[in-house]
Design a protein around this motif. Structure first.
Motif, short mmCIF file in Angstrom:
data_model
loop_
_atom_site.label_atom_id
_atom_site.label_comp_id
_atom_site.label_asym_id
_atom_site.label_seq_id
_atom_site.Cartn_x
_atom_site.Cartn_y
_atom_site.Cartn_z
N SER A 1 0.80 -1.21 0.00
CA SER A 1 0.00 0.00 0.00
C SER A 1 0.84 1.27 0.00
O SER A 1 1.81 1.39 0.76
CB SER A 1 -0.93 0.01 1.22
OG SER A 1 -1.75 1.15 1.21
N GLY A 2 0.42 2.21 -0.84
CA GLY A 2 0.98 3.55 -0.84
C GLY A 2 -0.13 4.54 -0.54
O GLY A 2 -1.27 4.15 -0.26
N SER A 3 0.19 5.80 -0.64
CA SER A 3 -0.82 6.81 -0.34
C SER A 3 -1.83 6.97 -1.48
O SER A 3 -2.91 7.51 -1.28
CB SER A 3 -0.14 8.16 -0.07
OG SER A 3 0.63 8.07 1.11
N THR A 4 -1.49 6.49 -2.68
CA THR A 4 -2.39 6.66 -3.82
C THR A 4 -3.13 5.38 -4.19
O THR A 4 -4.27 5.43 -4.65
CB THR A 4 -1.64 7.18 -5.06
OG1 THR A 4 -0.56 6.29 -5.36
CG2 THR A 4 -1.08 8.56 -4.80
N LYS A 5 -2.50 4.22 -4.01
CA LYS A 5 -3.18 2.97 -4.35
C LYS A 5 -2.66 1.83 -3.47
O LYS A 5 -1.55 1.89 -2.95
CB LYS A 5 -3.01 2.61 -5.82
CG LYS A 5 -1.62 2.16 -6.18
CD LYS A 5 -1.54 1.65 -7.63
CE LYS A 5 -0.14 1.16 -7.95
NZ LYS A 5 -0.02 0.61 -9.31
N THR A 6 -3.48 0.81 -3.33
CA THR A 6 -3.10 -0.40 -2.61
C THR A 6 -3.31 -1.60 -3.51
O THR A 6 -4.38 -1.76 -4.09
CB THR A 6 -3.93 -0.59 -1.33
OG1 THR A 6 -3.78 0.56 -0.49
CG2 THR A 6 -3.48 -1.83 -0.57
N GLU A 7 -2.29 -2.42 -3.66
CA GLU A 7 -2.40 -3.67 -4.39
C GLU A 7 -2.57 -4.80 -3.38
O GLU A 7 -1.72 -5.02 -2.52
CB GLU A 7 -1.16 -3.93 -5.24
CG GLU A 7 -1.22 -5.25 -6.03
CD GLU A 7 0.04 -5.54 -6.80
OE1 GLU A 7 0.09 -6.59 -7.47
OE2 GLU A 7 0.99 -4.73 -6.73
N TRP A 8 -3.72 -5.50 -3.49
CA TRP A 8 -4.01 -6.65 -2.63
C TRP A 8 -3.86 -7.91 -3.48
O TRP A 8 -4.46 -8.01 -4.55
CB TRP A 8 -5.43 -6.59 -2.09
CG TRP A 8 -5.77 -5.34 -1.35
CD1 TRP A 8 -6.17 -4.15 -1.90
CD2 TRP A 8 -5.77 -5.15 0.07
NE1 TRP A 8 -6.42 -3.23 -0.91
CE2 TRP A 8 -6.19 -3.81 0.31
CE3 TRP A 8 -5.48 -5.98 1.15
CZ2 TRP A 8 -6.30 -3.29 1.61
CZ3 TRP A 8 -5.59 -5.47 2.43
CH2 TRP A 8 -6.00 -4.14 2.65
N CYS A 9 -3.09 -8.84 -3.00
CA CYS A 9 -2.87 -10.07 -3.76
C CYS A 9 -3.24 -11.28 -2.91
O CYS A 9 -2.71 -11.47 -1.81
CB CYS A 9 -1.42 -10.17 -4.19
SG CYS A 9 -1.04 -11.67 -5.12
N ILE A 10 -4.19 -12.07 -3.40
CA ILE A 10 -4.48 -13.36 -2.80
C ILE A 10 -3.50 -14.35 -3.41
O ILE A 10 -3.40 -14.48 -4.63
CB ILE A 10 -5.92 -13.79 -3.05
CG1 ILE A 10 -6.89 -12.83 -2.37
CG2 ILE A 10 -6.16 -15.22 -2.55
CD1 ILE A 10 -8.35 -13.14 -2.63
N ALA A 11 -2.75 -15.04 -2.55
CA ALA A 11 -1.71 -15.95 -3.04
C ALA A 11 -1.88 -17.32 -2.42
O ALA A 11 -2.29 -17.47 -1.26
CB ALA A 11 -0.33 -15.39 -2.72
N ASP A 12 -1.57 -18.32 -3.22
CA ASP A 12 -1.48 -19.69 -2.72
C ASP A 12 -0.07 -19.85 -2.18
O ASP A 12 0.89 -19.96 -2.93
CB ASP A 12 -1.74 -20.67 -3.88
CG ASP A 12 -1.74 -22.12 -3.42
OD1 ASP A 12 -1.00 -22.45 -2.48
OD2 ASP A 12 -2.47 -22.93 -4.02
N ASN A 13 0.06 -19.82 -0.85
CA ASN A 13 1.40 -19.83 -0.26
C ASN A 13 2.04 -21.21 -0.26
O ASN A 13 3.22 -21.34 0.09
CB ASN A 13 1.36 -19.28 1.17
CG ASN A 13 0.42 -20.06 2.07
OD1 ASN A 13 -0.70 -20.37 1.69
ND2 ASN A 13 0.87 -20.38 3.26
N ILE A 14 1.31 -22.23 -0.68
CA ILE A 14 1.92 -23.55 -0.86
C ILE A 14 2.61 -23.62 -2.22
O ILE A 14 3.75 -24.05 -2.35
CB ILE A 14 0.87 -24.67 -0.73
CG1 ILE A 14 0.16 -24.59 0.63
CG2 ILE A 14 1.53 -26.03 -0.91
CD1 ILE A 14 1.07 -24.72 1.82
#
Length: 281
Positions: free
Chosen positions: A7-20
């Protein structure tokens, strides 16, 4: 599944990841999240209205949030409390600088740097940030950043330090006058973002020697005033993330070489490295 936020002040990138498997499953973009400039209610509204509907079909086992403004426990608690209202999962909150360190260095010692709209750096021991030179923002510091490169460009234009044909080209391309520039910098909000947008002109005209000199000198200043302040700076690889580092990587390497410094990874964004980090720890 894990949820990672950059996250920054202008946008947030959310990533759902398969951690396996160590792969990204879905990415969601929302407005920026910064607990220094937003109330808990403002942050909660964006999470509830934009993020939650997009990830409703996934069971989240853990959340790792990395963000601007998340360098102090009281600010981190704001983020954690808001997220827990809507996503019942264990959450850890860290600074954007820790995102850079983990993404670039993984579990090895190194110097991690951010070169984007602003700039930042730290010495990372493989687990924690052990030294940090304050970037001080684009007025007092942020050497090598998009904002400072843009600031140098317009200063050189208005003080007749560049050839007239380049000044004319720049002013016409961005539809600027000295009066407009001064208004945008001194009276309008977020002058750093405005200045950073102007730095694109440097990339487009980098074969012009005066333009090259601005970028090269900016990067040398970043190394001298930030990286070279760390103990043993010449013993560690110096890694970078951020759009400025990525698009100007060859000049960045040249500036480092002029100071006998060793560059390491240069990535556009930290998310791929964060997915890898959280899939192997």
């Amino acid at each position: 599944m894990i949820l990672i936020a950059d996250s920054g002040s202008t946008k947030t990138e959310w990533c759902i990841a398969d951690n396996i498997k160590g792969i990204s499953v879905q990415t969601v973009l929302t407005a920026g999240t910064n607990p220094y400039f937003q109330s808990p209610e403002e942050i909660a509204g964006e999470i509830k209205d934009t993020l939650c509907p997009a990830i409703a079909n996934y069971k989240i086992d853990a959340i790792y949030f990395y963000g601007a403004g998340c360098a102090f426990p009281e600010k981190n608690k704001i983020i954690a409390d808001v997220l827990l209202r809507h996503i019942p999962a264990p959450i850890e909150v860290y600074s954007d600088l820790m995102a850079a360190a983990r993404s670039l260095c993984k579990t090895q010692p190194g110097i991690a740097c951010i070169l984007g709209t602003g700039s930042n750096s730290c010495l990372f021991d493989g687990e924690e940030i052990v030294e940090h030179v304050s970037p001080l923002g684009f007025i007092l510091g942020d050497e090598g950043s998009g904002a400072v490169l843009g600031k140098t460009l317009i200063g050189d234009c208005l003080k007749h330090q560049l050839p007239e044909y380049l000044v004319d080209k720049f002013m016409k391309q961005y539809d600027l006058t000295p009066a407009i520039i001064l208004d945008r910098v001194y009276k309008q909000p977020f002058p750093n973002r405005f200045l950073a947008t102007l730095s694109r002109f440097l990339l487009e005209n980098i074969t012009e020697q005066p333009i090259y000199n601005i970028v090269y000198s900016g990067f040398r200043n970043f190394f001298i005033r930030n990286v070279m302040q760390y103990d043993g700076f010449d013993k560690y690889p110096i890694h970078f993330t951020g759009s400025i580092a990525f698009y100007y990587k060859e000049i960045l390497k040249e500036a480092a070489l002029s100071l006998n410094l060793q560059t390491g990874n240069i990535e556009k964004a930290p998310m791929p490295g964060l997915i890898s980090y959280h899939s192997h720890t």
